[in-house]
Structure formats: C-alpha cells, structure tokens
Design an enzyme around this catalytic site. Structure first.
Site, mmCIF file in Angstrom:
data_model
loop_
_atom_site.group_PDB
_atom_site.id
_atom_site.type_symbol
_atom_site.label_atom_id
_atom_site.label_comp_id
_atom_site.label_asym_id
_atom_site.label_seq_id
_atom_site.Cartn_x
_atom_site.Cartn_y
_atom_site.Cartn_z
ATOM 1 N N ASP A 198 0.822 -1.237 0.000
ATOM 2 C CA ASP A 198 0.000 0.000 0.000
ATOM 3 C C ASP A 198 0.842 1.267 0.000
ATOM 4 O OD1 ASP A 198 0.661 -0.212 2.753
ATOM 5 O OD2 ASP A 198 -1.356 0.272 3.461
ATOM 6 N N GLY A 258 -3.590 -5.400 18.792
ATOM 7 C CA GLY A 258 -2.210 -5.707 18.439
ATOM 8 C C GLY A 258 -2.080 -7.004 17.660
ATOM 9 N N LEU A 318 -5.265 -6.888 13.015
ATOM 10 C CA LEU A 318 -6.585 -6.872 12.385
ATOM 11 C C LEU A 318 -7.175 -5.461 12.396
ATOM 12 C CD1 LEU A 318 -8.002 -10.228 13.831
ATOM 13 C CD2 LEU A 318 -6.882 -9.852 11.622
ATOM 14 N N SER A 322 -7.306 -2.870 14.743
ATOM 15 C CA SER A 322 -8.101 -2.260 15.814
ATOM 16 C C SER A 322 -7.887 -0.742 15.823
ATOM 17 C CB SER A 322 -7.762 -2.882 17.165
ATOM 18 O OG SER A 322 -6.376 -2.844 17.402
ATOM 19 N N SER A 323 -6.701 -0.273 15.427
ATOM 20 C CA SER A 323 -6.455 1.183 15.428
ATOM 21 C C SER A 323 -7.287 1.891 14.363
ATOM 22 C CB SER A 323 -4.989 1.533 15.169
ATOM 23 O OG SER A 323 -4.140 0.531 15.563
ATOM 24 N N ASP A 356 -5.612 -0.023 5.705
ATOM 25 C CA ASP A 356 -6.458 -0.383 6.849
ATOM 26 C C ASP A 356 -7.661 0.540 6.967
ATOM 27 O OD1 ASP A 356 -4.395 -2.101 7.183
ATOM 28 O OD2 ASP A 356 -3.577 -1.163 8.988
HETATM 29 C C1 GLA Z 1 -0.145 -2.370 8.404
HETATM 30 C C2 GLA Z 1 -0.305 -0.953 7.880
HETATM 31 C C3 GLA Z 1 -0.881 -0.984 6.456
HETATM 32 C C4 GLA Z 1 -0.066 -1.915 5.555
HETATM 33 C C5 GLA Z 1 0.172 -3.275 6.223
HETATM 34 C C6 GLA Z 1 1.119 -4.137 5.439
HETATM 35 O O1 GLA Z 1 -1.374 -2.989 8.550
HETATM 36 O O2 GLA Z 1 -1.172 -0.207 8.711
HETATM 37 O O3 GLA Z 1 -0.934 0.320 5.939
HETATM 38 O O4 GLA Z 1 1.147 -1.309 5.206
HETATM 39 O O5 GLA Z 1 0.694 -3.119 7.535
HETATM 40 O O6 GLA Z 1 0.558 -4.523 4.244
#
Ligand code: GLA
Length: 392
Positions: A37, A127, A130, A132-133, A177
């Site tokens: 990303d 943590g 998945l 959560s943030s 995310d």
């Molecule tokens: C975390 C980051 C995302 C992405 C993934 C790896 O989840 O928040 O932006 O970079 O790692 O794909």
C-alpha cells in the site's frame, strides 16, 4: 453488544443517555497484497464483522470525553486546547488524533466542533494485525462528524484516519487499513490501487470453504517494529529505479518485465529483495483477484502461499510464530491457502480451509503450534461484513 447494552454502559459512564447514537467500524483482514500500500501498489482486504462500537452524544461546551468498556484509561480534552499525543492517554490518543484532524478540516471550511461524550466498546483482538487502530479511528471520525451535523464522504474520513495515525500517533502506515474499515462491504473484498485510490468490490464466493484467521498471540508493536525501516528500504530502491525508468512514480508502477530489466542496477542485495517482494506481490494480487472472480480457489490459495513465502524470504517480516503457523496450516489437507496478514512481526495468519476440515485444522494447528512456540493460538472463522456506519 446490542443497542440497549451499549446505551446502558454509556449511562453508567456518563450518567445520562438522552441523545445517544451508536456507530460501528469493523476490523479488517487482508487476503493478499502485503506491504504494497505505501508503495502505491494493489491490496485486497475485506472488512470483518467484529470491530469497535461507539455510543456517542453531543455536548455544547466544547469538551470531548472519551471512555472505553475495554480499558480503564479515560481522557478529556477541549476544542480550544492544542491537542497533543500523551503517553498516559494510551488508547485515547487515537480518538484525540482524529478529533484533531476533524477540527483542522472544519477550520479550513469555517465550521466548528462543539463537544461530545463517547463510550467505546471493541471486540477486535488488540495488536493482532486486524486493524483495531483503524477501526477506532474510523468509528470516531464518523461519530464525531455526524454528531456535529457534517456529512463528510467516507473516503475523506478514510484519509483523515490515516493522517491521524501518521501525524498524531506517529505510525507511518499506508491507506489500506482505514480504507478497508471505512469502505468495506458485506461478503466482498476490495481490490484497491493505493496511489490512485481506484477500487473495485469483488464478491468473496468460497462455497464449501471458510476463511479462518489464526492469531499467533505474539504481540506485535507496529510503531517500534521494523515497519518504517522497510518503508525507507523501498524508497531507496525506488530512487535507483527512477534513474532508469523516469516515468515511474512508485514501486506499484513497475511491471515485472521492467523490473527484470533494471534489477541488476540495485547493488544492495537487501534492497533488491525488498523491491522484488513488492513487485511480485503486486502481480500476485492481480492474479489472485482474477482467480477468485473465476472461482479458481486452488489458484487463489496458491497465491496466498507464495505471498507468505515472499514476505518470509524477501521482505523478512514474518518471524518464527507466523512461519510456524504457515507451515502447520499448509500441512492440513483441506487447507488450500494460507499466509500472514497485516504488517507481520507477529499478529495473524489467514487460511482458506475446506468447511469440513475446519475442526481438524483448528485442532492440529493448535496442537503443533503450541508445541513449537509455547503459545496458544486463537481461531476466528471469518465473516466479511460492512464498513463503518451508524447502527442504531
Ligand atoms: C499495516 C499498515 C498498512 C499496511 C500493512 C502491510 O497494517 O497499517 O498500511 O502497510 O501493515 O501490508
């Protein structure tokens, strides 16, 4: 958690419940396309049915109070003060960071925010990779903007959530995310090109199979992990590639064919391997999406496995626990695809498992993983849900 339970928690916390509205934002699982990303590449995540709920009511005195049914820390701040990250605010730094961004956006448009009370409740393992943030960021952004009477498009809230995480919390994450959490759609994954933000919903039709998420239960600290180091390694690689392919803006623009032409110019082997992962992973997202659309699940599963191997050998973000889960999962006959998901360095694995083999999968993977790592894994049979929304 249902509406009346949440409202009761709100009542217990703040002593009233008039005007309370309830919002939800899910967690996410990424099916394939990892560490692409922030390189402007493709990702293929889906929203989960577990997530974060926010029961929220407006105030008129410019004060924001944040409380959680999961954690004891509470935080209070006012629109008139300068909001800053404070260690002791713990989880509440996420909603504070979002509020900070919302206020700035409103100022640009001559609008203002006037306060609210929010009680959060979440059921995403923290943590675990998945999101959560991102989930708490998006539920806060939606709740606070709606309470203030503003209809901000979801894509704006998605970008605002990422800004809060980058600038306030200090984690240099990409957009995946927040996008998945904000834009998710029941029973669909999202194929997103992260530089142009072009996206497509793809139905996840996996009849006879289940997506099983396995938590290593090894805690993963994103902020102090190697995440930012990987980002700068990719930037270094991109700078060299640009000398030979000046039209390229990001690694996501580099085709496999072009990569093969220029890779020998990257002398540093580590940088070369990092870039090789990003470029091949990008191709895999395209192939995997096509496979899913054609119901070629075995080939989709194959892409998942290749993705893990690349993250293990080239990008080096897996580690003993994730690799053990990968190996144990792959041994189960009914498991046709398996990989780490999220940033890595611990967190979760996602596997595509024949429905009738799910129990055997859980039993054998748990036993062998515990023997090798001395940790007990958790399993979640995953359902794909909607993105952030007001629920009741
Ligand atoms: C975390 C980051 C995302 C992405 C993934 C790896 O989840 O928040 O932006 O970079 O790692 O794909």
């Amino acid at each position: 958690m249902n509406a009346s339970e949440l409202k009761e928690l709100f009542q217990n916390q703040f002593g009233y419940n008039e005007g309370v509205r309830v919002f939800f934002a899910p967690g996410r699982v990424n099916l394939i396309g990892e560490h692409t990303d922030y390189n402007g590449g493709y990702v293929f995540p889906a929203a989960l049915t577990f997530g974060t709920w926010a029961a929220a009511a407006p105030r008129k005195d410019n004060v924001y109070r944040f409380a959680s049914a999961n954690f004891p820390t509470e935080a209070e701040c006012s629109v008139s003060e300068t909001l800053v990250y404070r260690e002791e605010d713990d989880w509440a730094n996420y909603p504070k960071g979002v509020l900070n961004e919302l206020i700035q956006l409103a100022e640009d448009e001559n609008k203002s925010y006037s306060g609210a009370d929010i009680l959060f409740y979440g059921n995403i393992p923290n943590g675990a990779g998945l999101s959560s943030s991102a989930s708490i960021e998006l539920v806060t952004a939606l709740a606070l903007s709606k309470l203030a009477g503003f209809d901000i498009p979801m894509l704006e809230l998605v970008k605002l959530g990422q800004r809060a995480e980058n600038r306030f919390v200090g984690v240099n994450c990409g957009i995946m995310d927040q996008f998945a959490v904000g834009m998710g759609k029941k029973d669909h994954a999202m194929m997103l090109k992260c530089d142009t933000m072009e996206y497509q919903y793809v139905p996840v039709k996996i009849e006879g199979y289940k997506l099983v998420i396995t938590n290593t239960n090894k805690r993963r600290g994103l902020a102090d992990s190697k995440y930012n180091e990987r980002r700068s390694e990719c930037e270094e690689g991109l700078a060299i590639i640009k000398k030979y392919l000046p039209e390229v803006q990001s690694l996501g623009d580099v085709s496999l064919q072009n990569w093969n032409k220029v890779k020998s110019h990257i002398e540093n082997e580590t940088i070369r391997r990092r870039v090789e992962h990003v470029i091949t992973e990008n191709e895999r997202v395209l192939l995997a999406t096509k496979s899913l659309q054609e119901n070629a699940l075995v080939s989709f599963g194959e892409m998942m496995k290749q993705s893990h191997e690349s993250l293990r050998d080239l990008y080096e973000v897996t580690g003993f626990e994730l690799d053990t889960l990968f190996e144990e999962a792959a041994k189960i006959e009914g498991c046709i695809g398996t990989r780490m998901t999220g940033a890595g360095f611990g967190g979760c694995n996602v596997s595509l498992v024949k429905e009738h083999a799910v129990d055997e999968f859980k039993e054998k993977v748990a036993k062998n993983y515990s023997l090798k790592t001395k940790l007990d894994p958790d399993f979640y049979v995953c359902e794909i849900g909607d993105g952030a929304k007001e629920v009741f």
